[in-house]
Design a protein around this motif. Structure first.
Motif, PDB file in Angstrom:
ATOM      1  N   UNK A   7       0.767  -1.071   0.202  1.00 15.14           N
ATOM      2  CA  UNK A   7       0.134  -0.110   0.021  1.00 15.14           C
ATOM      3  C   UNK A   7       0.947   1.217  -0.047  1.00 15.14           C
ATOM      4  N   UNK A   8       2.106   1.179   0.135  1.00 23.72           N
ATOM      5  CA  UNK A   8       3.132   2.201   0.083  1.00 23.72           C
ATOM      6  C   UNK A   8       3.832   2.148  -1.276  1.00 23.72           C
ATOM      7  N   UNK A   9       4.201   3.430  -1.723  1.00 22.11           N
ATOM      8  CA  UNK A   9       5.155   3.552  -2.895  1.00 22.11           C
ATOM      9  C   UNK A   9       6.516   3.081  -2.437  1.00 22.11           C
ATOM     10  N   UNK A  10       6.987   2.618  -3.584  1.00 24.25           N
ATOM     11  CA  UNK A  10       8.550   2.298  -3.272  1.00 24.25           C
ATOM     12  C   UNK A  10       9.495   3.572  -2.938  1.00 24.25           C
ATOM     13  N   UNK A  11       9.102   4.566  -3.470  1.00 27.60           N
ATOM     14  CA  UNK A  11       9.856   5.917  -2.952  1.00 27.60           C
ATOM     15  C   UNK A  11      10.032   5.835  -1.439  1.00 27.60           C
ATOM     16  N   UNK A  12       8.782   5.843  -0.729  1.00 29.98           N
ATOM     17  CA  UNK A  12       8.678   6.088   0.422  1.00 29.98           C
ATOM     18  C   UNK A  12       9.209   4.871   1.310  1.00 29.98           C
ATOM     19  N   UNK A  13       9.013   3.951   0.817  1.00 34.39           N
ATOM     20  CA  UNK A  13       9.731   2.553   1.401  1.00 34.39           C
ATOM     21  C   UNK A  13      11.021   2.823   1.502  1.00 34.39           C
ATOM     22  N   UNK A  14      11.987   3.322   0.394  1.00 34.05           N
ATOM     23  CA  UNK A  14      13.162   3.411   0.368  1.00 34.05           C
ATOM     24  C   UNK A  14      13.682   4.516   1.346  1.00 34.05           C
TER      25      UNK A  14
ATOM     26  N   UNK B 124       0.930  -3.731  -5.595  1.00 31.59           N
ATOM     27  CA  UNK B 124       2.294  -3.546  -5.813  1.00 31.59           C
ATOM     28  C   UNK B 124       2.739  -2.145  -5.009  1.00 31.59           C
ATOM     29  N   UNK B 125       3.893  -2.139  -4.677  1.00 28.44           N
ATOM     30  CA  UNK B 125       4.681  -0.636  -4.437  1.00 28.44           C
ATOM     31  C   UNK B 125       5.148  -0.127  -5.588  1.00 28.44           C
ATOM     32  N   UNK B 126       5.506  -0.967  -6.705  1.00 23.11           N
ATOM     33  CA  UNK B 126       6.175  -0.658  -7.886  1.00 23.11           C
ATOM     34  C   UNK B 126       5.415   0.674  -8.366  1.00 23.11           C
ATOM     35  N   UNK B 127       6.316   1.561  -9.069  1.00 25.04           N
ATOM     36  CA  UNK B 127       5.647   2.732  -9.750  1.00 25.04           C
ATOM     37  C   UNK B 127       4.927   2.371 -11.139  1.00 25.04           C
ATOM     38  N   UNK B 128       3.736   3.094 -11.443  1.00 21.24           N
ATOM     39  CA  UNK B 128       3.053   3.234 -12.535  1.00 21.24           C
ATOM     40  C   UNK B 128       3.732   2.967 -13.648  1.00 21.24           C
TER      41      UNK B 128
ATOM     42  N   UNK C 298      -5.847   0.376 -15.474  1.00 18.48           N
ATOM     43  CA  UNK C 298      -5.180  -0.143 -14.331  1.00 18.48           C
ATOM     44  C   UNK C 298      -5.107   0.455 -13.140  1.00 18.48           C
ATOM     45  N   UNK C 299      -5.403  -0.215 -11.959  1.00 13.06           N
ATOM     46  CA  UNK C 299      -5.402  -0.013 -10.616  1.00 13.06           C
ATOM     47  C   UNK C 299      -4.223  -0.469  -9.788  1.00 13.06           C
ATOM     48  N   UNK C 300      -3.365   0.550  -9.097  1.00 15.65           N
ATOM     49  CA  UNK C 300      -2.391  -0.027  -8.246  1.00 15.65           C
ATOM     50  C   UNK C 300      -2.478   0.168  -6.895  1.00 15.65           C
TER      51      UNK C 300
ATOM     52  N   UNK D  63       3.926  -0.440 -16.212  1.00 21.98           N
ATOM     53  CA  UNK D  63       3.309  -0.408 -17.748  1.00 21.98           C
ATOM     54  C   UNK D  63       4.350  -0.691 -18.685  1.00 21.98           C
ATOM     55  N   UNK D  64       5.669  -0.468 -18.413  1.00 22.49           N
ATOM     56  CA  UNK D  64       6.722  -0.710 -19.140  1.00 22.49           C
ATOM     57  C   UNK D  64       6.707  -2.331 -19.300  1.00 22.49           C
TER      58      UNK D  64
END
Length: 384
Positions: free
Chosen positions: A140-147, A197-201, A218-220, A205-206
């Motif tokens: 539920x957290x973005x990977x940026x904030x996790x790091x 996933x915590x991975x960026x959109x 797509x919902x993340x 997509x890539x």
């Protein structure tokens, strides 16, 4: 008796008997696909077998032995039978939309999250990274904030792009699922990708674009406005996922559900001879994706040669055991084209794995011998 019941009632009864949990669903689906004619011609007997499976798959001590067959002793492809793409697609096309998750279903990884976290720790030299990364692994957290949290705790400056690069390197598409989604798109079904996933959109997509996986919406889970898609017409919506908890949510809404058990998970249910853990992990990934993805059904001789004979040949080559290698070569002279093709495919799959992961998975000689011995009696029949 059952033949006289309304079709809608029979379908509801079938759903009740097959939707208890992921083991119930998968085992019942395999049973149905093993002999579809029996289900039609003798529904009472088939129904009794469904009830037996339903009960056995709910008993913790017993359920791991239900449909748990042995490598080399059982014809596994005749047990773990998925519907063909055509069969599954024909049912899917009665609907107007498909809801699916991505990772674990359309896309698999050659390395687990824990392995990737360890690799980052080794690459950056930041001690304790893997443990802290597991602790803060929150979809539920973005990977940026996790790091940001990790770097604050460890007083480090690890860039999350290292993780993204590693993940992309180890992803592989599941062509069975991708093909199904292609057919759905071609027939104008709307595809909703629901990604936990915590991975960026842009990264997700890539990945989808890299493997030609179609989607419309797509919902993340890590985005602020995340909401699982709610179908306008549940009875005309197919849900495709390898996560049974994801599927159950939509079953309650009345959606049609397709539980796709990951090929590697199928391999985990199969009883192996005693082989070391490191080789078994690689063996399960490669053999699972080749034999049990559902893309193709292989013959008994192909399966035996792939699962048992090919690892033995690999181990002999690694040990430079020329005496055994010569006897194997002589044996292969009388082998069928099917057996030769299985061995060729096995080595090609291992080579592709090595190339993609940058590692060379070794078959310990004892592992190769163990696999060979388990299938020896059955394989001897292939070289008569």
């Amino acid at each position: 008796m059952l033949e006289k019941l309304p079709i809608n009632y029979v379908r509801k009864l079938y759903n009740v008997l097959t939707e208890g949990n992921e083991d119930v669903n998968f085992c019942c689906l395999c049973l149905h696909n093993q002999n579809r004619e029996a289900a039609i011609n003798n529904p009472v007997s088939f129904g009794i077998n469904l009830i037996k499976l339903n009960i056995l798959c709910r008993i913790p001590i017993v359920k791991k032995y239900v449909f748990s067959k042995k490598i080399g002793k059982n014809y596994l492809s005749s047990v773990y039978v998925r519907p063909t793409i055509t069969e599954l697609a024909s049912g899917m096309l009665d609907n107007k939309a498909v809801i699916t998750d991505v990772f674990g279903c359309a896309v698999s990884s050659l390395k687990s999250d824990c392995e990737i976290f360890k690799m980052i720790e080794e690459k950056t030299g930041v001690k304790g990274f893997a443990k802290i990364r597991r602790k803060y692994d929150d979809k539920s957290q973005k990977i940026e904030s996790i790091y940001e949290k990790i770097n604050s705790v460890l007083n480090s400056s690890v860039d999350y792009h290292i993780e993204l690069d590693l993940r992309m390197k180890f992803y592989i598409p599941n062509r069975y699922v991708v093909r199904l989604l292609d057919i759905a798109t071609f027939n104008n079904l709307k595809i909703y990708a629901c990604v936990k996933s915590s991975l960026p959109r842009d990264f997700i997509v890539s990945v989808m674009n890299e493997f030609d996986i179609p989607f419309d919406v797509m919902t993340i889970s890590s985005e602020n406005d995340f909401e699982c898609p709610v179908p306008e017409n549940p009875t005309l919506t197919d849900v495709l996922s390898s996560d049974y908890s994801f599927i159950k949510r939509y079953l309650r809404l009345g959606c049609v559900a397709t539980y796709y058990r990951n090929p590697e998970t199928v391999m985990h249910r199969i009883r192996h001879p005693k082989i070391n853990k490191e080789f078994r992990e690689v063996y399960d990934i490669i053999c699972g994706n080749r034999l049990f993805s559902g893309l193709k059904r292989y013959s008994r001789e192909y399966e035996l040669a792939y699962l048992c004979l090919a690892p033995y040949i690999q181990s002999c080559r690694e040990k430079n055991n020329n005496i055994v290698a010569l006897s194997v070569d002589k044996m292969l002279e009388t082998a069928s084209d099917e057996v030769k093709k299985a061995i060729e495919d096995y080595f090609e799959d291992f080579e592709n794995y090595s190339h993609q992961t940058g590692t060379v998975p070794h078959t310990e000689y004892n592992d190769g011998v163990a696999l060979y011995k388990v299938g020896e009696n059955q394989m001897s029949e292939l070289f008569c």
